[in-house]
Every structure is written in structure tokens, then in C-alpha cells.
Design a protein around this motif. Sequence first.
Motif, PDB file in Angstrom:
ATOM      1  N   PRO A 115       0.838  -1.205   0.000  1.00  0.00           N
ATOM      2  CA  PRO A 115       0.000   0.000   0.000  1.00  0.00           C
ATOM      3  C   PRO A 115       0.867   1.247   0.000  1.00  0.00           C
ATOM      4  CG  PRO A 115      -0.055  -1.073   2.150  1.00  0.00           C
ATOM      5  CD  PRO A 115       0.710  -1.977   1.256  1.00  0.00           C
ATOM      6  N   VAL A 116       0.538   2.188  -0.875  1.00  0.00           N
ATOM      7  CA  VAL A 116       1.269   3.456  -0.957  1.00  0.00           C
ATOM      8  C   VAL A 116       0.248   4.577  -1.083  1.00  0.00           C
ATOM      9  CG1 VAL A 116       1.621   3.130  -3.459  1.00  0.00           C
ATOM     10  CG2 VAL A 116       3.028   4.776  -2.207  1.00  0.00           C
ATOM     11  N   PHE A 117       0.341   5.553  -0.153  1.00  0.00           N
ATOM     12  CA  PHE A 117      -0.642   6.633  -0.044  1.00  0.00           C
ATOM     13  C   PHE A 117       0.083   7.972  -0.052  1.00  0.00           C
ATOM     14  CE2 PHE A 117      -4.714   4.700   1.779  1.00  0.00           C
ATOM     15  CZ  PHE A 117      -4.391   3.399   1.421  1.00  0.00           C
ATOM     16  N   GLY A 118      -0.625   9.006  -0.495  1.00  0.00           N
ATOM     17  CA  GLY A 118      -0.094  10.353  -0.398  1.00  0.00           C
ATOM     18  C   GLY A 118      -0.034  10.825   1.047  1.00  0.00           C
ATOM     19  N   PRO A 119       0.661  11.946   1.295  1.00  0.00           N
ATOM     20  CA  PRO A 119       0.922  12.387   2.678  1.00  0.00           C
ATOM     21  C   PRO A 119      -0.225  13.108   3.352  1.00  0.00           C
ATOM     22  CG  PRO A 119       1.952  13.891   1.124  1.00  0.00           C
ATOM     23  CD  PRO A 119       1.377  12.762   0.304  1.00  0.00           C
ATOM     24  N   ASP A 120      -1.288  13.455   2.606  1.00  0.00           N
ATOM     25  CA  ASP A 120      -2.368  14.262   3.171  1.00  0.00           C
ATOM     26  C   ASP A 120      -3.450  13.409   3.822  1.00  0.00           C
ATOM     27  OD1 ASP A 120      -1.406  16.801   1.958  1.00  0.00           O
ATOM     28  OD2 ASP A 120      -1.929  15.776   0.090  1.00  0.00           O
ATOM     29  N   ARG A 121      -4.202  14.046   4.711  1.00  0.00           N
ATOM     30  CA  ARG A 121      -5.469  13.489   5.198  1.00  0.00           C
ATOM     31  C   ARG A 121      -6.557  14.542   4.989  1.00  0.00           C
ATOM     32  NH1 ARG A 121      -5.916   8.693   8.067  1.00  0.00           N
ATOM     33  NH2 ARG A 121      -3.943   7.587   8.284  1.00  0.00           N
ATOM     34  N   LEU A 122      -6.684  14.969   3.756  1.00  0.00           N
ATOM     35  CA  LEU A 122      -7.638  16.011   3.411  1.00  0.00           C
ATOM     36  C   LEU A 122      -9.030  15.433   3.187  1.00  0.00           C
ATOM     37  CD1 LEU A 122      -5.559  18.045   0.790  1.00  0.00           C
ATOM     38  CD2 LEU A 122      -6.261  18.843   3.064  1.00  0.00           C
ATOM     39  N   THR A 123     -10.045  16.175   3.562  1.00  0.00           N
ATOM     40  CA  THR A 123     -11.412  15.877   3.163  1.00  0.00           C
ATOM     41  C   THR A 123     -11.637  16.479   1.771  1.00  0.00           C
ATOM     42  OG1 THR A 123     -12.295  17.935   4.057  1.00  0.00           O
ATOM     43  CG2 THR A 123     -12.118  16.063   5.576  1.00  0.00           C
ATOM     44  N   PRO A 124     -12.686  16.066   1.047  1.00  0.00           N
ATOM     45  CA  PRO A 124     -12.997  16.755  -0.200  1.00  0.00           C
ATOM     46  C   PRO A 124     -13.212  18.255  -0.026  1.00  0.00           C
ATOM     47  CG  PRO A 124     -14.105  14.645  -0.153  1.00  0.00           C
ATOM     48  CD  PRO A 124     -13.500  14.838   1.207  1.00  0.00           C
ATOM     49  N   ASP A 125     -13.824  18.660   1.088  1.00  0.00           N
ATOM     50  CA  ASP A 125     -13.963  20.097   1.351  1.00  0.00           C
ATOM     51  C   ASP A 125     -12.583  20.743   1.506  1.00  0.00           C
ATOM     52  OD1 ASP A 125     -16.738  20.043   1.257  1.00  0.00           O
ATOM     53  OD2 ASP A 125     -16.944  19.745   3.438  1.00  0.00           O
ATOM     54  N   GLY A 126     -11.683  20.042   2.171  1.00  0.00           N
ATOM     55  CA  GLY A 126     -10.321  20.549   2.314  1.00  0.00           C
ATOM     56  C   GLY A 126      -9.587  20.606   0.981  1.00  0.00           C
ATOM     57  N   MET A 127      -9.829  19.614   0.124  1.00  0.00           N
ATOM     58  CA  MET A 127      -9.248  19.639  -1.216  1.00  0.00           C
ATOM     59  C   MET A 127      -9.743  20.847  -1.999  1.00  0.00           C
ATOM     60  SD  MET A 127      -9.676  15.535  -1.863  1.00  0.00           S
ATOM     61  CE  MET A 127      -9.172  15.497  -3.586  1.00  0.00           C
ATOM     62  N   ALA A 128     -11.027  21.166  -1.844  1.00  0.00           N
ATOM     63  CA  ALA A 128     -11.577  22.338  -2.511  1.00  0.00           C
ATOM     64  C   ALA A 128     -10.869  23.605  -2.038  1.00  0.00           C
ATOM     65  CB  ALA A 128     -13.074  22.433  -2.254  1.00  0.00           C
ATOM     66  N   GLY A 129     -10.543  23.668  -0.739  1.00  0.00           N
ATOM     67  CA  GLY A 129      -9.816  24.818  -0.217  1.00  0.00           C
ATOM     68  C   GLY A 129      -8.438  24.948  -0.838  1.00  0.00           C
ATOM     69  N   VAL A 130      -7.728  23.826  -0.972  1.00  0.00           N
ATOM     70  CA  VAL A 130      -6.405  23.843  -1.602  1.00  0.00           C
ATOM     71  C   VAL A 130      -6.521  24.267  -3.064  1.00  0.00           C
ATOM     72  CG1 VAL A 130      -4.439  22.414  -2.302  1.00  0.00           C
ATOM     73  CG2 VAL A 130      -5.438  22.138  -0.022  1.00  0.00           C
TER      74      VAL A 130
END
Length: 286
Positions: free
Chosen positions: A197-212
Motif C-alpha cells: 500500500p502506498v498513499f499520499g501524505p495528506d489526510r484532506l477531506t474533499p472540502d479541504g481539497m476544494a480549499g487547496v
Amino acid sequence: MTTPTGQVGRRLVRHLLAGGTGVKVVVRDAARLDDDVRERVGVVEGSHDDPAVLDAALPGATALFWLVPPNPAAASAEEHYLTFARAGSEAVRRHGVRHVVAVSSAGHGWAKPAGVLSAAFAMDAELQESGAAYRAVSPPFYMENLLGQLAAIRERGTFSLTCAGDQPLATIATRDIAATAADLLADLSWTARADVPVFGPDRLTPDGMAGVLSEELGRPVRYDRIALADFAAMRRSHGASERVVDDAVAMFAAQDEGIYDADWAKATIAPTSFRTWCREVLKPAL
């Protein structure tokens, strides 16, 4: 290696060539290879669900990189994946290939049907029967999936998924999938079978992704959740069969229910953050 012109494969082939590895590629259309790559690899044209194509590609190979290409017109995800996997497993056995690295999905061990993700797990089981040492690179949701929503982001300032806006969504950039596969293929000292398993470093929600996205694009972007029933209706209106719709709905339902969570807790954490990916991939594409 298979799929050398795909989002993962085109990066992987460059990793391997940069490391001095001799590479032979299976590709449907050699003209789609970059000129500098085509000059440096062996080329077998065709599809890797064709035993004759694999027989042309595999003699002398020490390892195989395997990825099943998507086919929205397939009767079912499982049969699509297994058609490729059966051909691959038999060819690996015939030619004595000792190592196979495949792109699968995070969530192995999930007890419920998960549509396309279950199909990837069935592929793993089939390829493991080849007798080769096997590594299943197991990522979660691809950041690149958002590239299919460029028009909505540009014209309406929105992107849409089926998952809850306030729950973290595990993501990965395809560049990090390719780098993980390249590391495995560079050192073939591993044996037996394992999921990676390989994952990105974030724990963003979709709402948080929208902010980024809003910050990186310099304009408001919001997340709009689509109900699974509405998603299914949309796919049907575009001509998808009931089985294809069911496979997609089961996959998204499993994501909503936490299919990635167990692997997220133990995954290798890749370097590409969602912000970096937005800046370096999505914004230029937009």
C-alpha cells in the motif's frame, strides 16, 4: 512492461531507462510512445490479454510490470480484469518469469463486494497462481481522476465525488505509483507475495481539497457531493450497462465505508502532496 503510454506506465518506463534497465514494452500502438523512449526499448505491439503477444514479449524477461487498462465498454470489471490476468498468469508460468509487479488497489481483505476494486483483488489472486514472486502496488483514489473534471472546475468552480465532504479521502499521485513500482523492479531480491500500500501524505477531506484548489488556482472552488443514486442515473443516461453501473456504485460505496482505512494505517507514505500535485499537474492542465 505493459501500458507504457498510460499515466503510470509512461513515468515508469522513464524511471527504468534512467536506471539502466533493459526494457521491452507491450503497447497497442507504438506511435504513441515518445520518440526518445521508442528508440531505447524493445517494442511488441498488441494487447497483453493476447497470449501470442505475451509470448513475443516475455522470453528472457526477469520481471514483468502488469497493469490492466480500463475498458468502460467491458461487460463487467471482474471479467475484464480476469481475462487479462489469466493470460498473464499462464504466460508468466510458460516463460519462467520470476518476479511480477502489478498495480492493484488498496483495501485487500475487504469483506464486501467493491466493484472495480474487487476485480483488482481477483486479478491479484490469479497472477499469484503463476508461481512468480508477486508485489501488488496498492494505491487509493488517484489524484489524476480530477483531471476528468477540468471543465467543471473551469466553468463552474466545482468538482464532484460521491464521498462525504467532511471525511478524509485517501489519495495518491500516479507519479508516486510509478516510483514505487520502479523501486521494486530495481531490486529483485524480494520473494513470495506481498501487498504494497502506498498513499499520499495528506489526510484532506474533499472540502479541504476544494480549499487547496481555491488557493492554488486563485479562484473559489467548492466540493459538491453526488448521491450514489444520482451518480448511477447519470451513468445510465450515458449508456452504461447495469453491470458497469453496479461495479462503479459498489466501488464508491466501499470507499465511503472505509475500504482504504486499514491500509492507510500501515502504508508507505509517498512524497507528492495534493497541493504540489495541484500546482504541478492540475493547474497547468487547466
